[in-house]
Design an enzyme around this catalytic site. Structure first.
Site, PDB file in Angstrom:
ATOM      1  CG  ASP A 169      -2.080  -1.036   1.013  1.00 57.13           C
ATOM      2  OD1 ASP A 169      -2.290  -1.485  -0.128  1.00 57.13           O
ATOM      3  OD2 ASP A 169      -2.738  -1.387   2.009  1.00 57.13           O
ATOM      4  CE1 TYR A 228     -10.052  -5.613   4.982  1.00 57.86           C
ATOM      5  CE2 TYR A 228      -9.064  -6.267   2.891  1.00 57.86           C
ATOM      6  CZ  TYR A 228      -9.724  -6.602   4.059  1.00 57.86           C
ATOM      7  OH  TYR A 228     -10.062  -7.897   4.307  1.00 57.86           O
ATOM      8  CG  LEU A 241      11.973   2.052  21.796  1.00 57.88           C
ATOM      9  CD1 LEU A 241      11.916   0.574  22.143  1.00 57.88           C
ATOM     10  CD2 LEU A 241      11.288   2.872  22.870  1.00 57.88           C
ATOM     11  CG  ASP A 253      20.603   5.521  17.282  1.00 52.85           C
ATOM     12  OD1 ASP A 253      19.591   5.056  17.841  1.00 52.85           O
ATOM     13  OD2 ASP A 253      20.597   6.584  16.624  1.00 52.85           O
ATOM     14  CG  LEU A 254      20.327  -0.836  19.217  1.00 54.57           C
ATOM     15  CD1 LEU A 254      20.040  -1.961  20.190  1.00 54.57           C
ATOM     16  CD2 LEU A 254      21.310  -1.282  18.136  1.00 54.57           C
TER      17      LEU A 254
END
Length: 755
Positions: free
Chosen positions: A372, A457, A516, A660-661
């Site tokens: 989409d 949808y 995060l 940095d994840l």
């Protein structure tokens, strides 16, 4: 006699007046005062204009970018409103996000504001390729830079472009010519003539190999909920060339029978050598009009002391929370710089992609795999209906977009924000041993919502902010199922839901990006689970028992941390800081995924690389500005050689320890349509999401400090000191309601020349 009569008449008049006044005073005093529209209690912090670094482009900025690009003579962009495939078309303008390091430095007061820039997509039909440009600085742009290779490491062929309104217009005119040639068949089988038409729905991807633009188009009755009214007629049109005069019909399907040319079908139909469809009226079972006149209004939400949240530009304050919000035309809902009690927890939480894979025996569905983002998820966020899509008293926000248009389009009330009683306590305990007391707290949370109607949808996207420090991202699906005409062999691919109508089995996979930052950008990825171990009982060493034990691990590379759906996944997944709480445990946030997905497409399939993110329930990667999205605008129409192949983010297997994840989370559900999907699929049970929960992040539950807490002990049942509920009856007010308005049909894409 007269005086006596007058005297009694006056006495009666006075008595009636007194009674009427008493009644009127009673009625007046029984009416609750109007609730305050102003905030009674002050906000805990102030709005921060630095959030504007993430703000969607304004109408004025869209126009500035458009005019700047149109002036670039070397680009030769068409100014026609309904641009054709062979012209150069300015298809998309959207915010170009700043680099994360630059944004953080600015947000934390360590550097100047990054340049504000826009991403511009141009379909160069005249030259046979698609280009992406960065335009800036805004508000007065002076440069445009080609970033196509930089972002995708490949050129983008013109066949990878989204089908535009201009191309659809040509397609429907072409189909109209086919219908004209088959006039007798169209009238006898489908009652199509100059005054009656059929509606079209396409299969995607458009072909079987890179460079193809060969689309199966299925046809449906022009009725409410057209998607569940298939007629049994499909066309394969080759529209690969940007020159519409070279387009052609390559195959036809009529009532389960294939034909190579229009003439072949016409001749065989006229000769009576095909099994014919004979038209008959169809019940209007797809209508959403109420079957009975609505006579009641259900429960309504109102704020007796004014709203406890505040919105300024794109910045939201709610109790201990603050964040910036936005809506990408391509990917949809997103929030940035999410802070709790002033401490950043999330840099970015965003929708990335919504994908479905269908099963069928007929060509319009047999190869269908919808991506989409390639037509624009946020593009289809229309006006929300007050009191239905969101509570009546929600705050509604307008958005502006520029995608396949000639001027920016304003979508009124396409966002809503509201505080909501979730219907159950956040926490509670009734003490009935040794001493008696009750302590509890209502679960009131802030909801940010938009709903995108993408073809059949409707996806409802919610980001929810809880007073416990948790954040939830979830999606629910509703709208119409996709269906196909029932033929021999169809029931292997779904259930019959109406006369000659098959509801086709399909998957729903949704991908979220969760960036995060737990106490900074240097984080770890940890997993926790349980295992039963056979232990000796301390006071009976000869006796053993199977006891659950905590199992903790740290995963240190991207490939270790790519957790596939087809393998057992640890139940606790954490982005953690090296810093510890009071009790010596890593402060972390847990990723708790709610998902009911079907099986992912086998990796042996050529199309799978375009949706390779769906292999993983959760995948953890090292943050890179060059790995901003898990999919792209071009993956649908060049699905065999995708511009973004998410699996490549993991192939380099970088170290993720103290880095940095970013977590890429996939959720969704398997949908086997059934009779209760007629007329509409309901949201109940049709969705998924991810909950971000503090885990040893705080020393105790932060909601204990909430003013919503209630405490009752014997003798204090009527006291308001620790229980505002006890005095609610005395403080009751009636809501001040906004008038109902709806402008959602303004500017909606229409095809007047539909077939």
């Amino acid at each position: 006699m007269m005086n006596s009569f007058v005297k009694w008449a006056l006495i009666l008049f006075v008595l009636v007046s007194i009674i009427l006044n008493i009644v009127l005073i009673g009625i007046h005093t029984s009416r609750a005062p109007k609730c305050s529209t102003q905030r009674v209690h002050p906000l805990k912090r102030n709005h921060d204009e630095r959030s504007l670094v993430f703000a969607d482009l304004s109408r004025q900025e869209y126009l500035q970018v458009q005019q700047f690009m149109l002036k670039q003579k070397d680009l030769d962009i068409s100014t026609n409103q309904n641009t054709k495939p062979w012209e150069n078309f300015l298809f998309l303008i959207d915010l170009s996000l700043p680099k994360k390091a630059d944004a953080l430095a600015y947000l934390d007061g360590k550097s100047a504001k990054p340049d504000r820039e826009a991403t511009v997509v141009v379909f160069h039909g005249a030259k046979g390729y698609v280009k992406e440009y960065v335009v800036g600085p805004l508000p007065n742009p002076t440069y445009h830079r080609d970033v196509t290779i930089e972002r995708y490491n490949m050129e983008l062929p013109i066949t990878s472009r989204t089908v535009t309104i201009g191309e659809y217009d040509l397609l429907f005119r072409y189909v109209g010519e086919v219908f004209f040639k088959l006039g007798k068949l169209m009238k006898e089988s489908f009652d199509v003539d100059q005054n009656k038409k059929l509606n079209a729905f396409e299969q995607m991807p458009r072909g079987i190999r890179s460079g193809d633009r060969r689309t199966w188009i299925s046809f449906f009755r022009d009725m409410s909920g057209m998607y569940i009214h298939p007629v049994g007629f499909e066309l394969l049109i080759n529209h690969e060339s940007v020159n519409a005069s070279e387009w052609k019909v390559e195959r036809l399907l009529y009532n389960g029978q294939y034909f190579d040319t229009v003439d072949e079908l016409k001749v065989k139909y006229d000769a009576g050598s095909v099994k014919k469809i004979v038209y008959k009226e169809t019940p209007d079972y797809g209508s959403l009009k109420p079957r009975h006149k609505p006579l009641q209004i259900g429960p309504q939400l109102f704020n007796p002391e004014g709203k406890r949240y505040s919105i300024s530009n794109n910045h939201v304050l709610y109790l201990d929370w603050s964040f910036a919000f936005g809506l990408s035309s391509v990917t949809g809902l997103r929030v940035f710089d999410v802070r709790f009690k002033g401490e950043r927890i999330i840099y970015e939480l965003s929708v990335q992609e919504a994908m479905s894979v269908y099963g069928s025996v007929t060509p319009g569905m047999i190869l269908t795999k919808f991506l989409d983002a390639s037509i624009g998820i946020g593009r289809f966020a229309h006006e929300l209906v007050r009191g239905v899509d969101c509570p009546h008293e929600a705050t509604y926000v307008d958005t502006n977009r520029y995608m396949d248009v000639s001027v920016p389009v304003r979508y009124r009330n396409s966002f809503c924000v509201f505080e909501h009683n979730m219907g159950q306590p956040l926490r509670r305990h009734f003490a009935d041993f040794f001493s008696n007391s009750y302590g509890g707290m209502v679960n009131s949370a802030l909801v940010v919502r938009t709903i995108t109607a993408i073809g059949n949808y409707d996806y409802m996207w919610d980001f929810i902010f809880y007073q416990s420090g948790s954040v939830e991202a979830k999606v629910h699906a509703t709208g119409y199922i996709s269906s196909s005409y029932l033929v021999d062999g169809s029931l292997k691919y779904g259930h019959q839901v109406a006369e000659k109508v098959l509801g086709n089995i399909h998957t729903h996979f949704i991908n979220f990006k969760v960036d995060l930052d737990v106490l900074g950008v240097n984080n770890l990825f940890q997993t926790k689970d349980m295992d039963y171990v056979n232990v000796s009982i301390p006071w009976m060493p000869d006796h053993y028992a199977m006891v659950p034990q905590l199992v903790e691990k740290q995963l240190k590379t991207e490939q270790e941390a790519a957790l596939r759906y087809d393998t057992k996944t640890p139940r606790y997944l954490h982005i953690a800081s090296n810093k510890t709480n009071r009790w010596g445990h890593h402060r972390s946030y847990r990723l708790q995924v709610f998902s009911f997905t079907g099986d992912h497409l086998p990796e042996s399939q050529a199309e799978e690389r375009a949706m390779s993110w769906a292999r993983y329930k959760v995948a953890i990667t090292k943050h890179k500005d060059s790995e901003q999205f898990s999919s792209s605008l071009y993956n649908q129409n060049n699905i065999w050689n995708p511009a973004v192949d998410f699996s490549k983010y993991i192939e380099d297997n970088e170290n993720i320890e103290d880095k940095d994840l970013v977590a890429w989370v996939t959720t969704g559900f398997l949908h086997i349509p059934h009779s209760e999907d007629i007329p509409n699929t309901v949201t109940v049970g049709n969705g998924g999401g991810v909950l971000l929960r503090p885990h040893n992040y705080f020393d105790k539950d932060p909601s204990i400090h909430s003013a919503d807490s209630v405490y009752i002990n014997p003798g204090s049942e009527d006291s308001c000191e620790n229980n505002r509920m006890a005095c609610l009856a005395q403080e009751t007010c009636s809501p001040v309601l906004e008038p109902f308005t709806y402008n959602g049909f303004d500017g909606v894409m229409k095809f007047e020349d539909e077939v």
